[in-house]
Design an enzyme around this catalytic site. Sequence first.
Site, PDB file in Angstrom:
ATOM      1  N   CYS A 171      13.531  11.080   6.615  1.00 60.87           N
ATOM      2  CA  CYS A 171      13.459  10.956   8.558  1.00 60.87           C
ATOM      3  C   CYS A 171      14.880  11.004   8.730  1.00 60.87           C
ATOM      4  CB  CYS A 171      12.629   9.123   8.735  1.00 60.87           C
ATOM      5  SG  CYS A 171      14.158   8.580   7.184  1.00 60.87           S
ATOM      6  N   GLU A 185       9.202  17.145  14.873  1.00 55.58           N
ATOM      7  CA  GLU A 185       9.104  17.068  13.633  1.00 55.58           C
ATOM      8  C   GLU A 185       8.727  17.995  12.220  1.00 55.58           C
ATOM      9  OE1 GLU A 185       8.011  12.916  11.457  1.00 55.58           O
ATOM     10  OE2 GLU A 185      10.457  12.720  10.441  1.00 55.58           O
ATOM     11  N   THR A 205       5.716   8.590  13.288  1.00 58.43           N
ATOM     12  CA  THR A 205       4.637   8.509  14.139  1.00 58.43           C
ATOM     13  C   THR A 205       3.144   7.614  14.609  1.00 58.43           C
ATOM     14  OG1 THR A 205       7.051   9.545  14.885  1.00 58.43           O
ATOM     15  CG2 THR A 205       5.108   8.602  16.967  1.00 58.43           C
ATOM     16  N   ALA A 206       2.558   9.565  14.540  1.00 56.18           N
ATOM     17  CA  ALA A 206       1.284   9.313  14.558  1.00 56.18           C
ATOM     18  C   ALA A 206       0.814   8.638  14.134  1.00 56.18           C
ATOM     19  CB  ALA A 206       0.251  10.718  14.597  1.00 56.18           C
ATOM     20  N   LYS A 265       0.478  -1.390   0.180  1.00 56.79           N
ATOM     21  CA  LYS A 265      -0.123   0.032  -0.272  1.00 56.79           C
ATOM     22  C   LYS A 265       0.953   1.273   0.088  1.00 56.79           C
ATOM     23  CE  LYS A 265      -1.939   3.167   1.861  1.00 56.79           C
ATOM     24  NZ  LYS A 265      -2.029   4.024   1.235  1.00 56.79           N
ATOM     25  N   GLU A 272       9.049   2.081  11.082  1.00 52.53           N
ATOM     26  CA  GLU A 272       9.850   3.179  11.099  1.00 52.53           C
ATOM     27  C   GLU A 272       9.505   4.858  11.129  1.00 52.53           C
ATOM     28  OE1 GLU A 272      13.182   1.885  10.391  1.00 52.53           O
ATOM     29  OE2 GLU A 272      13.459  -0.123  10.226  1.00 52.53           O
TER      30      GLU A 272
HETATM   31  P1  NDP Z   1       1.894   8.529   7.145  1.00 52.35           P
HETATM   32  O1  NDP Z   1       2.572   8.257   8.431  1.00 52.35           O
HETATM   33  O2  NDP Z   1       1.325   9.626   6.257  1.00 52.35           O
HETATM   34  O3  NDP Z   1       1.546   8.305   5.563  1.00 52.35           O
HETATM   35  C1  NDP Z   1       2.803   6.669   5.795  1.00 52.35           C
HETATM   36  C2  NDP Z   1       2.115   5.503   5.015  1.00 52.35           C
HETATM   37  O4  NDP Z   1       0.971   5.314   6.007  1.00 52.35           O
HETATM   38  C3  NDP Z   1       0.824   6.479   3.898  1.00 52.35           C
HETATM   39  O5  NDP Z   1       1.000   4.821   2.771  1.00 52.35           O
HETATM   40  C4  NDP Z   1       0.108   5.704   4.292  1.00 52.35           C
HETATM   41  O6  NDP Z   1      -1.142   6.249   3.008  1.00 52.35           O
HETATM   42  C5  NDP Z   1      -0.515   4.794   5.189  1.00 52.35           C
HETATM   43  N1  NDP Z   1      -1.431   5.424   6.761  1.00 52.35           N
HETATM   44  C6  NDP Z   1      -2.282   6.247   6.401  1.00 52.35           C
HETATM   45  N2  NDP Z   1      -2.979   5.908   7.756  1.00 52.35           N
HETATM   46  C7  NDP Z   1      -2.952   4.265   8.043  1.00 52.35           C
HETATM   47  C8  NDP Z   1      -3.703   3.999   8.331  1.00 52.35           C
HETATM   48  N3  NDP Z   1      -4.626   4.239   9.726  1.00 52.35           N
HETATM   49  N4  NDP Z   1      -3.267   2.253   8.505  1.00 52.35           N
HETATM   50  C9  NDP Z   1      -1.893   1.756   8.196  1.00 52.35           C
HETATM   51  N5  NDP Z   1      -1.185   2.517   7.303  1.00 52.35           N
HETATM   52  C10 NDP Z   1      -1.938   4.139   7.190  1.00 52.35           C
HETATM   53  O7  NDP Z   1       3.324   9.588   6.751  1.00 52.35           O
HETATM   54  P2  NDP Z   1       3.929   9.935   5.267  1.00 52.35           P
HETATM   55  O8  NDP Z   1       3.740   9.419   3.853  1.00 52.35           O
HETATM   56  O9  NDP Z   1       3.257  11.618   5.768  1.00 52.35           O
HETATM   57  O10 NDP Z   1       5.429  10.270   5.535  1.00 52.35           O
HETATM   58  C11 NDP Z   1       6.243  11.516   6.112  1.00 52.35           C
HETATM   59  C12 NDP Z   1       6.338  10.557   7.832  1.00 52.35           C
HETATM   60  O11 NDP Z   1       7.762   9.245   7.498  1.00 52.35           O
HETATM   61  C13 NDP Z   1       7.814  11.025   8.379  1.00 52.35           C
HETATM   62  O12 NDP Z   1       7.498  11.308   9.574  1.00 52.35           O
HETATM   63  C14 NDP Z   1       8.718  10.235   8.014  1.00 52.35           C
HETATM   64  O13 NDP Z   1      10.148  11.344   9.017  1.00 52.35           O
HETATM   65  C15 NDP Z   1       8.462   9.123   7.940  1.00 52.35           C
HETATM   66  N6  NDP Z   1       9.377   8.243   7.579  1.00 52.35           N
HETATM   67  C16 NDP Z   1       9.811   7.569   8.531  1.00 52.35           C
HETATM   68  C17 NDP Z   1      11.075   7.003   7.450  1.00 52.35           C
HETATM   69  C18 NDP Z   1      11.498   5.831   8.709  1.00 52.35           C
HETATM   70  O14 NDP Z   1      12.940   5.330   7.978  1.00 52.35           O
HETATM   71  N7  NDP Z   1      12.032   6.416   9.887  1.00 52.35           N
HETATM   72  C19 NDP Z   1      11.593   7.592   6.851  1.00 52.35           C
HETATM   73  C20 NDP Z   1      10.682   7.863   5.313  1.00 52.35           C
HETATM   74  C21 NDP Z   1       9.572   8.182   6.484  1.00 52.35           C
HETATM   75  P3  NDP Z   1      -1.535   7.384   2.974  1.00 52.35           P
HETATM   76  O15 NDP Z   1      -0.380   8.206   2.048  1.00 52.35           O
HETATM   77  O16 NDP Z   1      -1.838   7.134   1.279  1.00 52.35           O
HETATM   78  O17 NDP Z   1      -3.357   8.350   3.608  1.00 52.35           O
END
Ligand code: NDP
Length: 479
Positions: free
Chosen positions: A281, A382, A227-228, A172, A247
């Site tokens: 990140c 962040e 994180t949320a 996904k 992650e």
């Molecule tokens: P999100 O947490 O908003 O989304 C990540 C993925 O989770 C997306 O595919 C999103 O779908 C999906 N998602 C959203 N809600 C749910 C849910 N309730 N259940 C399951 N999946 C869900 O992150 P962002 O896409 O905004 O990415 C940025 C964040 O990612 C930053 O905080 C960054 O630090 C972190 N990150 C961490 C890394 C690491 O290795 N530690 C590497 C890269 C980024 P959709 O977007 O389609 O709604």
Amino acid sequence: MDDLRNYIGGQFVAHSSSQWLDNLEPATGSHICRVPLSDASDIDAAVAAARAAQPAWGALSHSERADWLDRIADALEARYEEVATLESRDTGKPITLARGVDAHRSVSNFRFFAGMLREHEHEIFEMANATNYVINKPVGVGALITPWNLPLYLLSWKVAPAIGMGNTVVCKPSELTPLTADLLMRVIDEVSLPAGVVNLVHGDGAGAGAPLVADSDVDLVSFTGGTATGEKVAASAAPAFKKLSLELGGKNSSIVFADCDMESTVAGVVRAGFLNQGQVCLCGSRVLVEDSAYDEFRDRFVEAVEEMRIGDPSDEATDLGALISESHLAKVQGYVELAKREGGALLTGGTSCVPSGFEGGNWMAPTVIEGLSPDSRCATEEIFGPVVTIHPFSSEDEAVAIANNTRYGLAGSVWTSDLDKGRRVSEAIDTGMVWVNTWLHRDLRVPFGGVKDSGVGREGGKWSLGFFSEAMNVCVKHD
Ligand code: NDP
């Protein structure tokens, strides 16, 4: 560009509802394509296809599966420029970055894990009267959920070890950046990977991500994102005892000592702060500088930031592109306004800077802020954009205390000519990874992941193979 389709059981299929999401180009705001707004019934179909394919796929040898990973790598490599162009268009990142980081790593992720699988051997533990050997069995069906900042880079980092260890998967990707995930499915289709081994469902987090994590037939969840969202994923996966890797976000420090090599440090800390418009990140969004070098470093840092070229992501000369979305831009700008209220002074940036011809896009000048308390929200939360705060420190202990003064614990970097000090300070920082005199210098064999609110578990090298499998010990008594 045509509407996208889900990839389920080896077929590109229509999603079950009639609803779509619009995929917009970050640099211009123009419409790229429509993305299926899938729901739980699409997830059910994908998980069922993955479940049906798993026994036969899991029964292959490691080297047979390694051969499949190499075929995917070869086919992706043949489309190297297409990967880079799609990624740059979909994310707003500069084409040179999309080539050198995203396209390159996506291929090397498949090749790297193919090599690891071929070298993978059972561990053996001899006793006086028995032999233990450890086998790694597939976990089953994996849910792979990825964010928008490094779309194919992160998706391939999960798909390769997951299927390499005999699992089948449902992916996904972020709804904001679906193009290279779609391309990967076309590549997988082209090489005729057995149907159902890799499935992909497009959609948003609530409609597709949440049902995927909750699906009772999913055994494992590998999630990269905020994180949320990670909290929600963990709450959904934990009651069913699914294997879980998270992650999550980061608020990483670049710690600059006065004895550093000033020229390479300025260049390295600028790169750490602003790569991909600060949307990595691992980005060093807090720069801590020893007070005796503070003024010199600050002035040279600001000068170097102002020299970066912002503009057309497809232009080879561009250093900084657009932010991912209008709402993300508003969030980042909100932090700049908050910084002003918290007493910060803008040294550069803080404004919008729209290149000519890109008026509909999400643009922001790289921003450096000083004068904030290390406890302020802007220095501890962040932001995930082109915003760096800069703070003086007077001792190693103080630098470490500031670096650790955040809920996150992902990464950091230390800049000094004294390598003993570099190691000492690195080891005192509560993160999963630290670099000394460099940043984002990656060896794919090493563990990757964070502590505190930056995540749970490690992926990378043998840690990925361990996470995407179940270790089983067989103890055979001798005659
Ligand atoms: P999100 O947490 O908003 O989304 C990540 C993925 O989770 C997306 O595919 C999103 O779908 C999906 N998602 C959203 N809600 C749910 C849910 N309730 N259940 C399951 N999946 C869900 O992150 P962002 O896409 O905004 O990415 C940025 C964040 O990612 C930053 O905080 C960054 O630090 C972190 N990150 C961490 C890394 C690491 O290795 N530690 C590497 C890269 C980024 P959709 O977007 O389609 O709604």
